[in-house]
Design a protein around this motif. Structure first.
Motif, PDB file in Angstrom:
ATOM      1  N   ALA A 177       0.660  -0.995  -0.115  1.00 12.46           N
ATOM      2  CA  ALA A 177      -0.166  -0.385   0.132  1.00 12.46           C
ATOM      3  C   ALA A 177       1.169   1.452   0.393  1.00 12.46           C
ATOM      4  CB  ALA A 177      -0.869   0.205   0.751  1.00 12.46           C
ATOM      5  N   VAL A 178       1.139   2.285  -1.342  1.00 19.01           N
ATOM      6  CA  VAL A 178       1.576   3.040  -0.761  1.00 19.01           C
ATOM      7  C   VAL A 178       0.853   4.257  -1.415  1.00 19.01           C
ATOM      8  CG1 VAL A 178       3.387   4.357  -2.459  1.00 19.01           C
ATOM      9  CG2 VAL A 178       3.279   1.761  -1.807  1.00 19.01           C
ATOM     10  N   LEU A 179       0.572   5.008  -0.228  1.00 15.91           N
ATOM     11  CA  LEU A 179      -0.044   6.689  -0.397  1.00 15.91           C
ATOM     12  C   LEU A 179      -1.779   6.101  -0.362  1.00 15.91           C
ATOM     13  CD1 LEU A 179       1.780   9.146  -3.016  1.00 15.91           C
ATOM     14  CD2 LEU A 179       1.838   8.941  -0.102  1.00 15.91           C
ATOM     15  N   GLY A 180      -1.932   5.622   0.102  1.00 16.61           N
ATOM     16  CA  GLY A 180      -3.519   4.776  -0.276  1.00 16.61           C
ATOM     17  C   GLY A 180      -3.623   3.169  -1.146  1.00 16.61           C
ATOM     18  N   ILE A 181      -2.427   3.628  -1.735  1.00 15.47           N
ATOM     19  CA  ILE A 181      -3.009   3.559  -2.824  1.00 15.47           C
ATOM     20  C   ILE A 181      -2.513   1.536  -3.141  1.00 15.47           C
ATOM     21  CG2 ILE A 181      -2.500   3.079  -6.027  1.00 15.47           C
ATOM     22  CD1 ILE A 181      -2.532   5.883  -5.333  1.00 15.47           C
ATOM     23  N   PRO A 182      -3.458   0.164  -3.841  1.00 18.01           N
ATOM     24  CA  PRO A 182      -2.179  -1.263  -3.136  1.00 18.01           C
ATOM     25  C   PRO A 182      -1.657  -1.534  -4.734  1.00 18.01           C
ATOM     26  CG  PRO A 182      -5.096  -0.928  -4.034  1.00 18.01           C
ATOM     27  CD  PRO A 182      -4.813   0.546  -3.428  1.00 18.01           C
ATOM     28  N   LEU A 183      -0.963  -1.499  -4.318  1.00 22.99           N
ATOM     29  CA  LEU A 183      -0.272  -1.954  -5.678  1.00 22.99           C
ATOM     30  C   LEU A 183       0.175  -3.104  -6.122  1.00 22.99           C
ATOM     31  CD1 LEU A 183       2.486   1.189  -5.695  1.00 22.99           C
ATOM     32  CD2 LEU A 183       0.224   1.184  -6.295  1.00 22.99           C
ATOM     33  N   LEU A 184       0.188  -3.926  -7.201  1.00 21.64           N
ATOM     34  CA  LEU A 184       1.101  -5.374  -6.956  1.00 21.64           C
ATOM     35  C   LEU A 184       2.348  -5.720  -7.143  1.00 21.64           C
ATOM     36  CD1 LEU A 184       0.242  -8.684  -6.641  1.00 21.64           C
ATOM     37  CD2 LEU A 184      -0.672  -8.387  -9.117  1.00 21.64           C
ATOM     38  N   ARG A 185       3.609  -6.291  -6.050  1.00 19.43           N
ATOM     39  CA  ARG A 185       4.990  -6.161  -6.907  1.00 19.43           C
ATOM     40  C   ARG A 185       5.518  -7.131  -7.536  1.00 19.43           C
ATOM     41  NH1 ARG A 185       9.376  -6.540  -2.784  1.00 19.43           N
ATOM     42  NH2 ARG A 185       8.055  -6.289  -1.316  1.00 19.43           N
ATOM     43  N   VAL A 186       6.069  -6.772  -7.965  1.00 14.25           N
ATOM     44  CA  VAL A 186       6.593  -7.874  -8.433  1.00 14.25           C
ATOM     45  C   VAL A 186       8.180  -8.471  -8.797  1.00 14.25           C
ATOM     46  CG1 VAL A 186       7.109  -9.674 -10.494  1.00 14.25           C
ATOM     47  CG2 VAL A 186       4.607  -8.343 -10.041  1.00 14.25           C
ATOM     48  N   SER A 187       8.279  -9.517  -7.680  1.00 13.50           N
ATOM     49  CA  SER A 187      10.210  -9.542  -7.291  1.00 13.50           C
ATOM     50  C   SER A 187      10.943  -9.961  -8.314  1.00 13.50           C
ATOM     51  CB  SER A 187      10.343  -9.839  -5.967  1.00 13.50           C
ATOM     52  OG  SER A 187       9.921 -11.448  -5.810  1.00 13.50           O
ATOM     53  N   MET A 188      11.854  -9.657  -8.779  1.00 19.36           N
ATOM     54  CA  MET A 188      12.283 -10.221  -9.707  1.00 19.36           C
ATOM     55  C   MET A 188      12.789 -12.130  -8.475  1.00 19.36           C
ATOM     56  SD  MET A 188      13.689  -8.316 -12.068  1.00 19.36           S
ATOM     57  CE  MET A 188      15.237  -8.890 -12.861  1.00 19.36           C
ATOM     58  N   PRO A 189      13.365 -12.642 -10.413  1.00 21.98           N
ATOM     59  CA  PRO A 189      13.497 -13.868 -10.151  1.00 21.98           C
ATOM     60  C   PRO A 189      14.398 -14.601  -9.362  1.00 21.98           C
ATOM     61  CG  PRO A 189      12.920 -13.672 -11.854  1.00 21.98           C
ATOM     62  CD  PRO A 189      13.319 -12.763 -11.922  1.00 21.98           C
ATOM     63  N   ALA A 190      15.055 -15.301  -8.534  1.00 20.52           N
ATOM     64  CA  ALA A 190      15.866 -16.369  -7.462  1.00 20.52           C
ATOM     65  C   ALA A 190      16.274 -16.890  -8.324  1.00 20.52           C
ATOM     66  CB  ALA A 190      15.577 -16.087  -6.720  1.00 20.52           C
ATOM     67  N   PHE A 191      17.903 -16.312  -8.569  1.00 24.50           N
ATOM     68  CA  PHE A 191      19.025 -16.649  -9.096  1.00 24.50           C
ATOM     69  C   PHE A 191      20.409 -17.382  -8.417  1.00 24.50           C
ATOM     70  CE2 PHE A 191      16.750 -15.205 -13.050  1.00 24.50           C
ATOM     71  CZ  PHE A 191      16.037 -15.988 -12.987  1.00 24.50           C
ATOM     72  N   THR A 192      19.894 -16.060  -7.061  1.00 23.34           N
ATOM     73  CA  THR A 192      21.618 -16.530  -6.638  1.00 23.34           C
ATOM     74  C   THR A 192      20.740 -16.033  -4.869  1.00 23.34           C
ATOM     75  OG1 THR A 192      22.054 -14.003  -6.703  1.00 23.34           O
ATOM     76  CG2 THR A 192      22.664 -15.733  -8.318  1.00 23.34           C
ATOM     77  N   GLY A 193      21.269 -15.927  -4.004  1.00 23.73           N
ATOM     78  CA  GLY A 193      21.371 -16.196  -3.046  1.00 23.73           C
ATOM     79  C   GLY A 193      21.366 -16.950  -1.793  1.00 23.73           C
ATOM     80  N   GLY A 194      20.864 -17.099  -0.998  1.00 24.93           N
ATOM     81  CA  GLY A 194      20.707 -17.960   0.488  1.00 24.93           C
ATOM     82  C   GLY A 194      20.026 -19.241  -0.055  1.00 24.93           C
ATOM     83  N   HIS A 195      18.432 -18.990  -0.701  1.00 24.82           N
ATOM     84  CA  HIS A 195      18.099 -20.314  -1.238  1.00 24.82           C
ATOM     85  C   HIS A 195      18.833 -21.006  -2.216  1.00 24.82           C
ATOM     86  CE1 HIS A 195      13.977 -18.777   0.408  1.00 24.82           C
ATOM     87  NE2 HIS A 195      14.870 -18.803   1.600  1.00 24.82           N
ATOM     88  N   ARG A 196      18.966 -20.353  -2.875  1.00 23.26           N
ATOM     89  CA  ARG A 196      19.956 -21.120  -4.111  1.00 23.26           C
ATOM     90  C   ARG A 196      20.901 -21.603  -4.011  1.00 23.26           C
ATOM     91  NH1 ARG A 196      17.406 -22.278  -8.468  1.00 23.26           N
ATOM     92  NH2 ARG A 196      15.838 -20.274  -9.767  1.00 23.26           N
ATOM     93  N   ALA A 197      22.157 -21.305  -2.044  1.00 21.35           N
ATOM     94  CA  ALA A 197      23.250 -21.675  -1.420  1.00 21.35           C
ATOM     95  C   ALA A 197      22.462 -23.738  -1.196  1.00 21.35           C
ATOM     96  CB  ALA A 197      23.669 -20.872  -1.111  1.00 21.35           C
ATOM     97  N   VAL A 198      20.903 -22.455  -0.138  1.00 23.84           N
ATOM     98  CA  VAL A 198      20.371 -23.826   0.145  1.00 23.84           C
ATOM     99  C   VAL A 198      20.098 -25.058  -0.724  1.00 23.84           C
ATOM    100  CG1 VAL A 198      18.498 -25.070   1.315  1.00 23.84           C
ATOM    101  CG2 VAL A 198      19.648 -23.163   1.955  1.00 23.84           C
ATOM    102  N   LYS A 199      19.588 -24.799  -1.931  1.00 22.81           N
ATOM    103  CA  LYS A 199      19.641 -25.673  -2.516  1.00 22.81           C
ATOM    104  C   LYS A 199      20.891 -26.363  -3.814  1.00 22.81           C
ATOM    105  CE  LYS A 199      17.366 -25.927  -7.808  1.00 22.81           C
ATOM    106  NZ  LYS A 199      16.741 -27.061  -7.887  1.00 22.81           N
TER     107      LYS A 199
END
Length: 496
Positions: free
Chosen positions: A281-303
């Protein structure tokens, strides 16, 4: 009722699937079966947790019978209450997630992790020496039992839905094209639990009484709330249409308040779902935020760690079977036991894939002569009755045993346990830019394509599944795919 006919413990909102008009006079509220199914899940979770803690408490507590109530009874009872409380707090029993995708198991895992953390902190605070047993034995055992019983309940539910039972009645409201696509998808995937029973769309009043792919058109987009209150639909699926301005969507949401209907809005986006979607919710406006695909990071290390350890364990378990299969391949036809082939992996890097040989020697050279008999979809070359396949090879292919040597590819890092299908270099060279997104992650020993029909899938559907995996990957999705792979391999569907 005929003699011997089984009665479902969860009353159905509909009978078998049909394309004709719906007889709403005999429709029971869908909440009946939803509440019964929810109660069945709660009782199963409670019984599974009680069984595990009682078994552990009785087995280990019997060794210290003098202090059983003080040390073991309290810990057993406390662990059960803690697990059940975590399930309630994380909304693991919410009807919206029961039987719906990986989110159900993701919430179950989150609740058990929460219980583990609280139990660990409690053990430190109370300086209990017996707490390790409940953290490292009881909680994992509860996870195994609860996930198994949830999966079995889900199998039953999906079977009922394929027979047209336990479906949520849906009113679809949007343009003709988007509503038609929604109807097609719900019929193709009935296990998701939706059945479009009525349509509201833009048009003149004369459109009422018409049908869209066998579903009655009951009114225009401005009539949605009235039809929901009168006919008791459980889901209002709003699909894209110029009519749906922010004010009209908000007014529709207000008008649906107090009803049992759930309003679902389909955003005009690519097929992105799961952990990448967030509502801010930004300034009372509901926004659908799409994050970038996770190709690196902690979850990928666990994988990566899970891949390597899993491959090592599976190789040790299957080594006797692999040795036997190798001998059978050698005895059945001339040539080596293992077949090596160049495939394309992550970022377009080529590697050598290992498989048990299932064809006669020189099969690659004979492929050109069979080109006119190709039954594969798109860029794939497949024959249901390939004359090059040996007798042993046909059995190996049916149950995917020929792919066991690929565990060495996983162990060395060129493949993953779960991922898109590894393409041939000539296939990869013909990829369009959007399809090349399959190469952003490691190819897998199994994947969405494996559990969805394998060679029976149309080329477009296979590509869509691989791209969906790339876009929506999560550890929970990997766990679900690995679990479903066991059933896919057992039945041998689409394997040839």
């Amino acid at each position: 009722m005929q003699q011997g006919e089984l009665v479902s413990p969860f009353p159905s909102a509909r009978g078998p699937l049909e394309n004709g008009p719906i007889n709403r006079a005999v429709r029971q509220p869908a909440s009946d079966w939803e509440q019964r199914y929810r109660r069945a899940v709660i009782l199963s979770d409670t019984a599974a947790t009680a069984f595990v803690v009682a078994a552990i408490g009785n087995f280990f507590g019997a060794r210290d019978a003098a202090n059983w109530h003080e040390k073991w009874g309290i810990l057993a009872f406390g662990t059960e209450l803690l697990v059940l409380g975590a399930l309630a707090v994380t909304r693991s029993w919410a009807p919206a997630v029961l039987g719906q995708g990986a989110e159900e198991f993701r919430r179950l895992g989150r609740s058990l992790f929460t219980a583990t953390v609280v139990l660990s902190l409690g053990g430190i605070a109370l300086t209990s020496r017996n707490i390790k047993l409940w953290i490292f034995v009881a909680i994992p055992a509860i996870a195994l039992v609860t996930m198994t019983e949830r999966y079995l309940l889900r199998l039953w539910l999906h079977k009922q839905r394929k027979e047209g039972r336990c479906l949520r009645p849906v009113l679809a409201a949007g343009s003709l094209a988007t509503v038609r696509d929604l109807i097609s998808r719900t019929r193709k995937f009935p296990h998701l639990g939706w059945r479009v029973e009525a349509v509201c769309t833009a048009g003149s009043p004369s459109i009422e009484g018409d049908q869209l792919d066998g579903v009655p058109v009951v009114g225009r987009l401005g009539d949605v709330a009235g039809h929901v209150r009168r006919d008791g639909y459980r889901v209002v699926a709003v699909t894209p249409d110029p009519h749906w301005s922010p004010d009209r969507l908000q007014r529709l949401a207000w008008n649906l308040e107090g009803s049992d209907a759930e309003m679902v809005v389909a955003p005009v986006l690519m097929e992105v779902a799961g952990p990448r979607l967030h509502v801010d919710a930004v300034l009372g406006i509901p926004l659908l935020r799409v994050s970038m695909p996770a190709f690196t990071g902690g979850h990928r290390a666990v994988k990566e760690v899970v891949d390597r350890l899993g491959a090592a364990v599976l190789l040790m378990l299957f080594s006797p079977l692999m040795l036997l299969v190798g001998l059978l391949v050698l005895a059945d036809s001339r040539g080596g036991a293992v077949y090596r082939q160049r495939r394309v992996g992550k970022d377009g890097r080529e590697f050598t894939i290992l498989k048990f040989r299932t064809m006669v020697s020189g099969a690659d050279r004979a492929r050109a002569a069979l080109a006119d008999r190709n039954e594969g979809a798109g860029l794939l070359f497949k024959l249901r009755r390939d004359p090059r396949v040996t007798r042993v090879g046909a059995v190996l292919r049916r149950y995917s045993i020929d792919e066991l040597p690929q565990l060495f590819n996983v162990l060395t890092g060129s493949m993953s346990l779960v991922g898109p299908r590894p393409p041939l270099p000539e296939e990869s060279a013909a990829y369009a830019p959007d399809i090349r997104r399959r190469l952003l992650v490691k190819p897998g020993l199994t994947g969405l394509w494996q559990i969805s029909g394998r060679s029976d899938l149309p080329w477009e559907e296979a590509v869509r599944l691989d791209l969906r995996y790339v876009e929506d990957w999560s550890l929970a999705l990997d766990a679900v795919i690995l679990w479903k792979t066991l059933r896919a391999v057992f039945y041998g569907q689409g394997a040839y």
